[in-house]
Write an enzyme that holds these catalytic residues in place. Structure first.
Site, PDB file in Angstrom:
ATOM      1  N   GLY A 208       5.420  21.889  -7.729  1.00 23.01           N
ATOM      2  CA  GLY A 208       6.218  22.836  -6.948  1.00 23.01           C
ATOM      3  C   GLY A 208       7.594  23.013  -7.548  1.00 23.01           C
ATOM      4  CG  ASN A 209       9.845  26.217  -7.206  1.00 19.71           C
ATOM      5  OD1 ASN A 209      10.550  26.482  -6.237  1.00 19.71           O
ATOM      6  ND2 ASN A 209       8.802  26.978  -7.557  1.00 19.71           N
ATOM      7  CG  PHE A 210      14.178  21.309  -6.446  1.00 19.90           C
ATOM      8  CD1 PHE A 210      13.813  20.283  -5.589  1.00 19.90           C
ATOM      9  CD2 PHE A 210      14.339  21.028  -7.785  1.00 19.90           C
ATOM     10  CE1 PHE A 210      13.628  18.987  -6.054  1.00 19.90           C
ATOM     11  CE2 PHE A 210      14.156  19.743  -8.273  1.00 19.90           C
ATOM     12  CZ  PHE A 210      13.796  18.721  -7.410  1.00 19.90           C
ATOM     13  CB  ALA A 276      11.125  29.970  -6.990  1.00 20.77           C
TER      14      ALA A 276
END
Ligand code: CTP
Length: 399
Positions: A208-210, A276
């Site tokens: 995943g990402n932030f 994102a």
């Protein structure tokens, strides 16, 4: 400017209540009708007589009239108002609004109000900074309410910091602006993508990402407030949103986001892709949890489909397509390339080199580039205000 507008003002127990007679006066001077509801504690700071004289209407504190026992209907007031503003909003009232603790006339009226809600917090700086207050403010913003940020300055305690209620003239200004721009996106469908995507490795693990989703959610609320019908396709986030003009579609992976976004794209006059999205996904997703003894030494990744680029290929002349670019190097050059390659009308650039911009913070510092080579740079602002700037820029293209 506010002729005929019905404004409900809720006053709570904070020293800034002394400024509200001036606010009422300003609204009345602009032609608005003002109904004041105040908590019992607010009456220690400013008298109902002052407020009823200036607003030319009785002021209510209790569910029943103190003299003749008639009902001061919170339902009728909630239906009557074009806009409700809670100013000053104390920490206690913010908490009650966020949790639905309807133990006074002000909060029952707030819960009954069908109109947009503005709130102007006022309290001591440490109370405002406290995580519980911050969480309540965040929750109220996620409901689509408009935060009128407290100002930094000297507080009644003698301390100096953020907590001073915004000045009445500026509150009037925010409300006037709201009514001016209110419905200019009505009749438009807007598609917004937000948040991260999670790419499954197995049922319990993902890449995943932030991304927190705050920017996309702020855009959705702002567009809905301007009258648009919003489809918000969101990856997994810790945010809630509820607005009659917003249809929320929750997705997890890039491929689910692709399907949901492209299904809504053809019907959308404006599309803003703030998500994102993962650029790569594991080639194989295990159906079972991968055990340690069968440890993976590597994960083979394959590219995901670029949703924005796909929309750019399908775009018709009457559609506006806006993308985001998060860059660390050669920001403008890279953003321009994305604008061109993905056939966008605008690209919003946020640089990770700017403190306070990008993932996980509630502020952002952006530049907006268009396809004619223009570039607008904006200062660091709360994401709610950044959303407003982005929609203002998009509105110029519609004109
Ligand atoms: N985007 C998308 N689908 C993807 C990847 C990105 O819709 N699979 C969109 C994002 O929502 C954003 C824009 O494309 O609006 C830019 O994303 P970014 O990751 O910065 O750009 P990429 O084109 O993926 O390029 P790179 O990661 O190499 O910078």
């Amino acid at each position: 400017m506010l002729k005929g507008k019905k404004i409900l003002i809720g006053i709570t127990g904070s020293i800034a209540a002394y400024k509200i007679p001036l606010l009422v006066r300003l609204f009345v001077r602009e032609g608005a009708e003002v109904q004041v509801v105040m908590t019992e504690n607010a009456r220690d700071f400013v008298t109902p007589l002052t407020l009823s004289t200036i607003s030319k209407r009785p002021v209510f504190t209790f569910p029943f009239n103190e003299v003749d026992g008639t009902w001061n209907s919170h339902v009728d007031m909630g239906n009557w108002a074009d806009l409700m503003i809670i100013a000053p909003a104390s920490a206690a009232t913010l908490s009650k609004m966020a949790s639905g603790m309807a133990d006074n006339l002000l909060v029952t009226t707030y819960l009954s109000a069908k109109c947009p809600v503005f709130f102007a917090p006022a309290m001591d700086l440490d109370m405002y900074k406290h995580p519980t207050t911050a969480a309540n403010v965040q929750k109220l913003v996620s409901f689509g309410h408009q935060l009128i940020e407290p100002q930094v300055g000297e507080l009644a305690s003698g301390l100096c910091g953020a907590g001073r209620m915004e000045e009445p003239e500026n509150i009037l200004d925010a409300v006037t602006k709201y009514f001016n721009k209110k419905q200019h996106l009505s009749g438009k469908n807007i598609l917004i993508t937000a948040g991260p995507t999670y790419e499954y490795i197995d049922p319990v693990r993902f890449i995943g990402n932030f991304s927190s989703g705050q920017m996309g959610y702020a855009l959705a609320i702002e567009a809905a407030e301007r009258g648009a019908k919003v489809t918000l396709v969101s990856g997994p986030v810790n945010l809630t949103i509820s607005h009659p003009n917003i249809r929320l579609i929750n997705v997890v992976s890039a491929s689910e986001m692709y399907d949901a976004a492209l299904a809504a794209f053809a019907e959308s006059q404006i599309t803003i892709m703030a998500a994102a999205v993962a650029d790569f996904t594991p080639e194989k997703k295990s159906d079972h949890k991968i055990k340690k003894e069968h440890a993976l030494k590597s994960i083979i990744l394959v590219p995901t489909k670029d949703i924005l680029a796909a929309a750019g290929k399908l775009k018709q002349a009457d559609q506006i397509l806006v993308g985001f670019a998060l860059e660390t190097d050669q920001e403008i050059e890279n953003a321009r390339k994305k604008l061109q390659n993905k056939n966008l009308d605008l690209i919003v650039l946020n640089s990770l080199n700017n403190p306070g911009a990008g993932f996980g913070v509630n502020t952002n510092k952006i530049s907006i580039l268009d396809k004619s080579g223009n570039q607008n740079d904006y200062p660091l602002k709360p994401k709610t205000e950044v959303a407003s700037d982005i929609l203002d820029r998009i509105s110029e293209l519609i004109k």
